[in-house]
Design a protein around this motif. Sequence first.
Motif, mmCIF file in Angstrom:
data_model
loop_
_atom_site.group_PDB
_atom_site.id
_atom_site.type_symbol
_atom_site.label_atom_id
_atom_site.label_comp_id
_atom_site.label_asym_id
_atom_site.label_seq_id
_atom_site.Cartn_x
_atom_site.Cartn_y
_atom_site.Cartn_z
ATOM 1 N N ILE A 268 44.807 50.442 39.828
ATOM 2 C CA ILE A 268 46.232 50.595 39.537
ATOM 3 C C ILE A 268 46.348 51.425 38.271
ATOM 4 N N ASP A 269 46.814 52.649 38.412
ATOM 5 C CA ASP A 269 46.865 53.624 37.325
ATOM 6 C C ASP A 269 48.067 53.391 36.411
ATOM 7 N N ASP A 270 48.032 54.063 35.241
ATOM 8 C CA ASP A 270 49.172 54.014 34.318
ATOM 9 C C ASP A 270 50.471 54.413 35.009
ATOM 10 N N ALA A 271 50.383 55.380 35.931
ATOM 11 C CA ALA A 271 51.577 55.918 36.582
ATOM 12 C C ALA A 271 51.786 55.325 37.978
ATOM 13 N N ALA A 272 51.314 54.102 38.203
ATOM 14 C CA ALA A 272 51.463 53.481 39.521
ATOM 15 C C ALA A 272 52.909 53.057 39.761
ATOM 16 N N ASP A 273 53.339 53.148 41.008
ATOM 17 C CA ASP A 273 54.630 52.626 41.438
ATOM 18 C C ASP A 273 54.424 51.155 41.792
ATOM 19 N N PRO A 274 55.048 50.219 41.057
ATOM 20 C CA PRO A 274 54.853 48.797 41.338
ATOM 21 C C PRO A 274 55.184 48.414 42.771
ATOM 22 N N ALA A 275 56.163 49.091 43.370
ATOM 23 C CA ALA A 275 56.563 48.779 44.743
ATOM 24 C C ALA A 275 55.455 49.115 45.738
ATOM 25 N N LYS A 276 54.539 50.015 45.354
ATOM 26 C CA LYS A 276 53.402 50.346 46.211
ATOM 27 C C LYS A 276 52.175 49.511 45.854
ATOM 28 N N ALA A 277 52.012 49.216 44.580
ATOM 29 C CA ALA A 277 50.787 48.573 44.111
ATOM 30 C C ALA A 277 50.572 47.207 44.747
ATOM 31 N N LEU A 278 51.601 46.356 44.726
ATOM 32 C CA LEU A 278 51.420 44.989 45.213
ATOM 33 C C LEU A 278 51.060 44.935 46.697
ATOM 34 N N PRO A 279 51.822 45.595 47.594
ATOM 35 C CA PRO A 279 51.439 45.521 49.011
ATOM 36 C C PRO A 279 50.101 46.176 49.315
ATOM 37 N N ILE A 280 49.728 47.225 48.580
ATOM 38 C CA ILE A 280 48.431 47.861 48.815
ATOM 39 C C ILE A 280 47.299 46.906 48.466
ATOM 40 N N VAL A 281 47.376 46.264 47.289
ATOM 41 C CA VAL A 281 46.328 45.329 46.895
ATOM 42 C C VAL A 281 46.272 44.149 47.858
ATOM 43 N N GLU A 282 47.431 43.610 48.194
ATOM 44 C CA GLU A 282 47.483 42.456 49.087
ATOM 45 C C GLU A 282 46.873 42.777 50.444
ATOM 46 N N ASN A 283 47.223 43.932 51.001
ATOM 47 C CA ASN A 283 46.687 44.314 52.300
ATOM 48 C C ASN A 283 45.199 44.610 52.215
ATOM 49 N N ALA A 284 44.789 45.345 51.182
ATOM 50 C CA ALA A 284 43.385 45.728 51.042
ATOM 51 C C ALA A 284 42.486 44.511 50.913
ATOM 52 N N LYS A 285 43.006 43.451 50.279
ATOM 53 C CA LYS A 285 42.171 42.261 50.068
ATOM 54 C C LYS A 285 42.334 41.206 51.152
ATOM 55 N N THR A 286 43.554 40.984 51.636
ATOM 56 C CA THR A 286 43.794 39.778 52.433
ATOM 57 C C THR A 286 44.019 40.000 53.917
ATOM 58 N N GLN A 287 44.142 41.263 54.379
ATOM 59 C CA GLN A 287 44.369 41.425 55.816
ATOM 60 C C GLN A 287 43.215 40.846 56.617
ATOM 61 N N ARG A 288 41.969 41.148 56.163
ATOM 62 C CA ARG A 288 40.763 40.521 56.706
ATOM 63 C C ARG A 288 39.747 40.444 55.582
ATOM 64 N N TYR A 289 39.013 39.353 55.546
ATOM 65 C CA TYR A 289 38.040 39.166 54.469
ATOM 66 C C TYR A 289 36.636 39.614 54.840
ATOM 67 N N GLY A 290 36.329 39.675 56.131
ATOM 68 C CA GLY A 290 34.946 39.889 56.532
ATOM 69 C C GLY A 290 34.593 41.310 56.905
ATOM 70 N N THR A 291 35.379 42.299 56.468
ATOM 71 C CA THR A 291 35.112 43.686 56.849
ATOM 72 C C THR A 291 34.613 44.497 55.654
ATOM 73 N N CYS A 292 33.881 45.557 55.934
ATOM 74 C CA CYS A 292 33.274 46.344 54.865
ATOM 75 C C CYS A 292 34.282 47.204 54.119
ATOM 76 N N ASN A 293 35.512 47.375 54.660
ATOM 77 C CA ASN A 293 36.516 48.166 53.951
ATOM 78 C C ASN A 293 37.552 47.291 53.249
ATOM 79 N N THR A 294 37.271 45.998 53.139
ATOM 80 C CA THR A 294 38.124 45.087 52.378
ATOM 81 C C THR A 294 37.881 45.299 50.883
#
Length: 418
Positions: free
Chosen positions: A234-260
């Motif tokens: 999350i960069d200095d110039a991150a849009d908060p409206a994008k940051a939260l759903p991106i992190v949530e999806n990247a981590k929690t959509q599935r836990y057992g995959t190599c692109n999590t």
Amino acid sequence: MDIEQYMQQLGRDARAASRLIARADSNAKNRALHAIAAAIRREGEALVAANREDVAAARAAGLEEALLDRLTLSAKGVAAMAEGVEQVAGLPDPVGEITDLRFRPSGIQVGRMRVPLGVIGIIYEARPNVTADAAALCLKSGNASILRGGSEAIRCNRAIAALVHEGLASAGLPAHAVQVVSTTDRAAVGHLIRLREFVDVIVPRGGKGLVARLLAEARVPMIQHLDGNCHVYIDDAADPAKALPIVENAKTQRYGTCNTAESLLLARSVAARLLPPIAASLTQKGVEIRGCPESVAIVGDASVATEEDYACEFLAPIISVKVVAGLAEAIEHINRYGSHHTDAIVTENYGAAMRFLREVDSASVMVNASTRFADGFEYGLGAEIGISTDKIHARGPVGLEGLTSQKWIVLGNGEVRA
């Protein structure tokens, strides 16, 4: 069964079939693929039932949750499997493509032609969809394949293999173009990875233990990645409206995959503002946060991360968190601790995005998108044979082009060298 003789026979049959499939025309290959997809849809209930037996047996044997997740095949998964095969049929056939033709002063024309690799051995755990994906990609790219799925998926893999052979037969293509190792004896893997006479490349799709073993023992070249320690920064110039759903999806959509995503980095200037809502969202979903002292001070219920945590592929609801000074430190951290698989930046700063793309040494690098998109299906490859973190031949999701090579061709008109 003599495992060595059995694997030698699979290799001989695959080599013979590879010469036939390499010269098969696109129409025949596409007919086979469409027939395979139709058969998968027709037998969807039977595939789910076979998978249900596999899952029950694996659960009784104590298979860990991450592998059970990969093993499970739903009706939706069957539909996606069939769609993936059809997408491969719809892709341009790379075999025989001639590029870079140019005249030389001598009068000859020099160019390159795309050709199949030959015989590809795929070794994978759980994931019965790999059987269909691998068969489709190898078939379309003109390669014969030997598929060795995990014993935990043997019933479903055999059922899918029967449908693949049905499709091959309907198009007049050799059945040995796709062979599924029928034995669950682990010795078969050891023989497969040493069949240099018959197998041209090995693609492992499994856990770190499997890949590490193959790296140590294989005599056949491999297309592989060892693990997937993926980051979101999350960069200095991150849009908060994008940051939260991106992190949530990247981590929690599935836990057992190599692109999590396994690691979260935040610029110090935004950490106090953005980390609390991100942490609250992750905690609500049951994710354990292990952070640096600065992030623990912001998120009171986080535990302190160890050096090993930053380098770990958790494959579980755990994430490491670190507050960094800015872009340069984030890039240094990723290149030091990451596995060169997939990493993402969230930023509205074009210069920062371009620097991240250039300097992060990973197979897939993303701007303002979830790491979960690092996938052959999502990249438009139809499916993938695997993901490579190597730098030679193929990198990232490996589709049709990654299963071919190029040879030099020369077109002349009687020229001789002076």
